[in-house]
Design a protein around this motif. Structure first.
Motif, mmCIF file in Angstrom:
data_model
loop_
_atom_site.group_PDB
_atom_site.id
_atom_site.type_symbol
_atom_site.label_atom_id
_atom_site.label_comp_id
_atom_site.label_asym_id
_atom_site.label_seq_id
_atom_site.Cartn_x
_atom_site.Cartn_y
_atom_site.Cartn_z
ATOM 1 N N GLY A 147 -0.519 -2.765 -3.485
ATOM 2 C CA GLY A 147 -0.517 -1.147 -3.502
ATOM 3 C C GLY A 147 -1.653 -0.637 -2.336
ATOM 4 O O GLY A 147 -1.226 0.351 -1.664
ATOM 5 N N ALA A 148 -2.784 -1.519 -2.464
ATOM 6 C CA ALA A 148 -3.773 -0.800 -1.264
ATOM 7 C C ALA A 148 -3.280 -0.869 0.100
ATOM 8 O O ALA A 148 -3.476 -0.070 1.082
ATOM 9 N N VAL A 149 -2.763 -2.128 0.383
ATOM 10 C CA VAL A 149 -1.797 -2.231 1.533
ATOM 11 C C VAL A 149 -0.883 -1.266 1.888
ATOM 12 O O VAL A 149 -0.685 -0.496 2.867
ATOM 13 N N ALA A 150 -0.030 -1.169 0.879
ATOM 14 C CA ALA A 150 1.045 -0.399 1.127
ATOM 15 C C ALA A 150 0.490 1.352 1.214
ATOM 16 O O ALA A 150 1.130 2.086 2.052
ATOM 17 N N SER A 151 -0.641 1.482 0.626
ATOM 18 C CA SER A 151 -1.225 2.930 0.781
ATOM 19 C C SER A 151 -1.152 3.574 2.232
ATOM 20 O O SER A 151 -1.016 4.550 2.408
ATOM 21 N N SER A 152 -1.439 2.495 3.126
ATOM 22 C CA SER A 152 -1.812 2.953 4.550
ATOM 23 C C SER A 152 -0.586 3.650 5.163
ATOM 24 O O SER A 152 -0.586 4.335 5.795
ATOM 25 N N PHE A 153 0.629 2.961 4.636
ATOM 26 C CA PHE A 153 1.877 3.541 5.001
ATOM 27 C C PHE A 153 2.208 4.621 4.428
ATOM 28 O O PHE A 153 2.606 5.909 5.018
ATOM 29 N N ILE A 154 1.995 4.941 3.040
ATOM 30 C CA ILE A 154 2.463 5.841 2.247
ATOM 31 C C ILE A 154 1.632 7.102 2.760
ATOM 32 O O ILE A 154 2.236 8.215 2.874
ATOM 33 N N VAL A 155 0.221 7.060 2.726
ATOM 34 C CA VAL A 155 -0.667 8.311 3.191
ATOM 35 C C VAL A 155 -0.328 8.835 4.525
ATOM 36 O O VAL A 155 -0.363 9.973 4.668
ATOM 37 N N GLY A 156 0.182 7.846 5.467
ATOM 38 C CA GLY A 156 0.439 8.301 6.540
ATOM 39 C C GLY A 156 1.597 9.001 6.720
ATOM 40 O O GLY A 156 1.571 9.775 7.798
ATOM 41 N N ARG A 157 2.745 8.882 5.981
ATOM 42 C CA ARG A 157 3.870 9.380 5.889
ATOM 43 C C ARG A 157 3.707 10.828 5.179
ATOM 44 O O ARG A 157 4.475 11.741 5.715
ATOM 45 N N ASN A 215 2.638 8.560 -6.568
ATOM 46 C CA ASN A 215 1.992 7.298 -7.400
ATOM 47 C C ASN A 215 2.269 7.537 -8.896
ATOM 48 O O ASN A 215 1.998 6.320 -9.548
ATOM 49 N N ASN A 216 2.208 8.656 -9.539
ATOM 50 C CA ASN A 216 2.203 9.034 -10.853
ATOM 51 C C ASN A 216 3.384 8.465 -11.441
ATOM 52 O O ASN A 216 3.418 7.968 -12.498
ATOM 53 N N THR A 217 4.502 8.235 -10.625
ATOM 54 C CA THR A 217 5.547 7.551 -11.037
ATOM 55 C C THR A 217 5.512 6.221 -11.747
ATOM 56 O O THR A 217 5.763 5.829 -12.889
ATOM 57 N N VAL A 260 -0.439 -1.958 -9.020
ATOM 58 C CA VAL A 260 0.216 -1.443 -7.743
ATOM 59 C C VAL A 260 -0.322 0.121 -7.608
ATOM 60 O O VAL A 260 -0.911 0.544 -6.759
ATOM 61 N N ASN A 261 -0.323 0.842 -8.986
ATOM 62 C CA ASN A 261 -0.806 2.244 -8.983
ATOM 63 C C ASN A 261 -2.195 2.395 -8.660
ATOM 64 O O ASN A 261 -2.717 3.285 -7.617
ATOM 65 N N SER A 262 -3.084 1.424 -9.105
ATOM 66 C CA SER A 262 -4.541 1.333 -8.687
ATOM 67 C C SER A 262 -4.778 1.230 -7.342
ATOM 68 O O SER A 262 -5.919 1.765 -6.784
ATOM 69 N N GLY A 263 -4.280 0.319 -6.900
ATOM 70 C CA GLY A 263 -4.202 -0.193 -5.303
ATOM 71 C C GLY A 263 -3.961 1.220 -4.357
ATOM 72 O O GLY A 263 -4.696 1.468 -3.469
ATOM 73 N N ILE A 264 -2.936 1.774 -4.734
ATOM 74 C CA ILE A 264 -2.645 2.960 -3.938
ATOM 75 C C ILE A 264 -3.627 4.280 -4.241
ATOM 76 O O ILE A 264 -3.988 4.522 -3.186
ATOM 77 N N SER A 265 -3.902 4.431 -5.304
ATOM 78 C CA SER A 265 -5.092 5.407 -5.699
ATOM 79 C C SER A 265 -6.457 4.913 -5.008
ATOM 80 O O SER A 265 -7.196 5.555 -4.462
ATOM 81 N N PRO A 284 -7.336 6.886 12.588
ATOM 82 C CA PRO A 284 -6.903 5.582 12.274
ATOM 83 C C PRO A 284 -7.395 5.555 10.614
ATOM 84 O O PRO A 284 -7.406 4.311 9.869
ATOM 85 N N ARG A 285 -7.852 6.681 10.073
ATOM 86 C CA ARG A 285 -8.412 6.584 8.435
ATOM 87 C C ARG A 285 -7.391 6.164 7.438
ATOM 88 O O ARG A 285 -7.463 5.293 6.612
ATOM 89 N N ALA A 286 -6.127 6.682 7.765
ATOM 90 C CA ALA A 286 -5.038 6.181 6.703
ATOM 91 C C ALA A 286 -4.630 4.539 6.865
ATOM 92 O O ALA A 286 -4.509 3.787 5.917
ATOM 93 N N ALA A 287 -4.617 4.136 7.959
ATOM 94 C CA ALA A 287 -4.200 2.616 8.427
ATOM 95 C C ALA A 287 -5.558 1.758 7.673
ATOM 96 O O ALA A 287 -5.313 0.727 7.038
ATOM 97 N N ALA A 288 -6.612 2.416 7.884
ATOM 98 C CA ALA A 288 -7.826 1.549 7.635
ATOM 99 C C ALA A 288 -7.945 1.513 6.245
ATOM 100 O O ALA A 288 -8.494 0.599 5.608
ATOM 101 N N ALA A 289 -7.594 2.790 5.547
ATOM 102 C CA ALA A 289 -8.219 2.785 4.094
ATOM 103 C C ALA A 289 -7.457 1.928 3.055
ATOM 104 O O ALA A 289 -7.954 1.213 2.237
ATOM 105 N N GLY A 290 -6.251 1.546 3.537
ATOM 106 C CA GLY A 290 -5.430 0.736 2.578
ATOM 107 C C GLY A 290 -5.965 -0.814 2.913
ATOM 108 O O GLY A 290 -6.101 -1.495 1.852
ATOM 109 N N LEU A 291 -6.339 -1.210 4.030
ATOM 110 C CA LEU A 291 -6.968 -2.369 4.037
ATOM 111 C C LEU A 291 -8.195 -2.947 3.394
ATOM 112 O O LEU A 291 -8.623 -3.929 2.844
#
Length: 534
Positions: free
Chosen positions: A112-122, A132-134, A164-169, A447-454
């Motif tokens: 979820g954390a790695v995916a968050s980079s793409f989700i928050v960017g879009r 993410n509440n889904t 996965v939810n907690s990783g995105i969060s 670069p914040r969105a890409a970095a945050a997930g990693l």
């Protein structure tokens, strides 16, 4: 008032009701849920383990024995009190299932954390949290209905979705909190993420007590309560202001950004904040979108990625997960018994919450760097103290009673308790919250969105490493395992002295300037301004 370099302002802002409402919606719906899912399985472990045995017995065509029996069936024989305490050790498959249930939280969180980079960017941080509440609701439904359906698989899958939810969060929420905060409150508001996590872990420990929801009939309700923060956020977050930077950078909506700033910071700060956002945007608007690959290919981005990744790793390798997750066992090995050890563990959680709350105010006064140096240094001392006190108590003929007056070193049991509580106080004062703050502060908007997930992924991965390795370390070297964490904390102190720059009260441009100066071995802007003033 403009500073001499023209890179920031000294103007401060007071919190508005909209800011407080938005922070609570984000923190309770995401960060609190993150912590609740981490801690909720600890207290009812044996109760859920017995349900798994019964479910496996029935699914294999057996019949659970109603009374204490002598049957050899692995899943069906009724266990006495001693066998219940050892059921995970004696039943390899049960132990494996339990490990999967727990490992899917940090394991799913990495994904979820790695995916968050793409989700928050879009979609931006606000819409990402709403979507993410889904996963949160799906997890709560599956885990709370697992007993009714008689399905261990539902529990495992539900825990994976919670992970996965907690990783995105972990990747999205600190970004949103950072971007809606005025510079003068950024550290305090950024600390709310960690405060919500530790508060939720503590609350889950209390609710999981046998006298509340930690029973064979009520544990599904305990797991189902995870839906409450998700529903609250679904209702409240849509009416909260979006990130002004996201509106300006990604949607080119200057008017929307101004309206968001007016709600979040008051009408007096709009012109100042828009000017700072525009200045940052003008520097990067013609540059291509930053990707994860750019974080590794660009020397400057690679350096600050390395710094923030290491701070997340040091946060978990400090030993906090080991101390918190195994605090009950630590207290029992120190001489506490039964419910006394359990309530002492809940007391540790209360201290963690209290000190993290105090840190909200300290972080804007003392600064990030100093609090981390004090925290890691004190943790070294109390990890060594904990090791010595545990060894002394064990060498003095420990007994079942507490305090055991026949023990030559009976006082060492109290010393170990003081060490644990003091260690948690020092962790909460800085090393707990500040790495999350630096994750958002060190990176510019691009670069914040890409970095945050990693970075969030590194946090969850290092937590998983400690959770999986500590039981084996403890079995192999017993109390000496805490010395390993003490050494790692010493390394963290050296790392902070070499790499970390102070961010208190600084604009993004100022922080970027100081990081580049540090990289080139030049004085920071703070030192330059001191020279200028003199």
């Amino acid at each position: 008032m403009k500073d001499p370099k023209g890179t920031g302002t000294s103007q401060s802002a007071k919190p508005t009701l909209w800011l407080a409402f938005s922070v609570f919606s984000a923190a309770f719906g995401s960060s609190f849920l993150f912590g609740y899912n981490i801690g909720v399985m600890n207290a009812p472990q044996n109760i859920i383990g017995l349900w798994i045995r019964r479910t496996k017995c029935i699914s294999n065509g057996g019949t659970p024995e109603p009374d204490d029996g002598t049957g050899e069936a692995l899943w069906c024989r009724k266990l006495n009190e001693q066998d219940e305490a050892e059921m995970f050790v004696k039943n390899v498959e049960l132990n494996t299932l339990w490990a999967m249930i727990n490992a899917f939280i940090p394991g799913g969180a990495i994904l979820g954390a790695v995916a968050s980079s793409f989700i928050v960017g879009r979609f931006g941080p606000k819409r990402s949290m709403i979507m993410n509440n889904t996963l949160a609701l799906l997890s709560a439904i599956l885990t709370s209905l697992a007993m009714t359906a008689g399905s261990v698989e539902m529990l495992i899958i539900g825990r994976f979705f919670a992970g996965v939810n907690s990783g995105i969060s972990a990747g999205v929420t600190p970004t949103y909190l950072n971007e809606i905060s005025p510079p003068s409150l950024r550290g305090a508001i950024g600390s709310v993420h960690q405060l919500s996590i530790v508060t939720a872990i503590w609350v889950s420990q209390i609710l999981g007590l046998p006298s509340i929801l930690g029973t064979s009939e009520l544990w599904p309700i305990l797991l189902g309560l995870a839906a409450v923060p998700a529903v609250y956020q679904l209702v409240t977050l849509p009416i909260c202001p979006d990130s002004p930077k996201y509106l300006y950078f990604n949607r080119q909506d200057r008017e929307g950004a101004e309206q968001a700033i007016k709600k979040l910071q008051g009408s007096t700060n709009v012109a100042t904040e828009i000017a700072l956002i525009k200045e940052e945007y003008d520097k990067v608007k013609d540059e291509p979108k930053v990707t994860i690959g750019d974080l590794f290919s660009d020397p400057f981005l690679r350096r600050i990625l390395f710094i923030t990744l290491m701070m997340m790793i040091f946060q978990n390798f400090s030993g906090i997960d080991a101390v918190m997750f195994y605090s009950t066992a630590i207290f029992r090995s120190a001489g506490l018994t039964g419910d006394t050890a359990l309530y002492a563990t809940i007391g540790v959680g209360a201290v963690n919450v209290t000190m993290t709350t105090i840190a909200l105010f300290l972080v804007e006064r003392a600064g990030r760097r100093l609090l981390m140096l004090i925290g890691f240094s004190g943790m070294v001392l109390f990890l060594i103290s904990l090791t010595i006190s545990l060894l002394l108590f064990k060498s003095g003929n420990p007994g079942a009673e507490f305090p055991n007056t026949a023990n030559t070193y009976a006082g060492a049991a109290y010393a170990s308790m003081v060490s644990v509580f003091s260690y948690v106080i020092l962790f909460a004062s800085g090393p707990g919250a500040i790495p999350w703050i630096l994750m958002s502060e060190y990176f510019a908007q691009g670069p914040r969105a890409a970095a945050a997930g990693l970075i969030a992924g590194a946090n969850r991965f290092s937590s998983l490493v400690v959770a999986l390795s500590f039981p084996y370390l403890q079995a192999a070297i017993d109390e000496y395992c805490f010395i390993i964490f003490a050494v790692l904390n010493m390394i963290a102190i050296v790392f902070i002295l070499i790499y970390i720059v102070e961010t208190k009260g600084k604009s993004t441009d100022q922080i970027q300037h100081d990081l580049r100066s540090k990289m080139r071995g030049q004085p920071s802007q703070e030192k330059e301004l001191a020279t200028y003033a003199s």
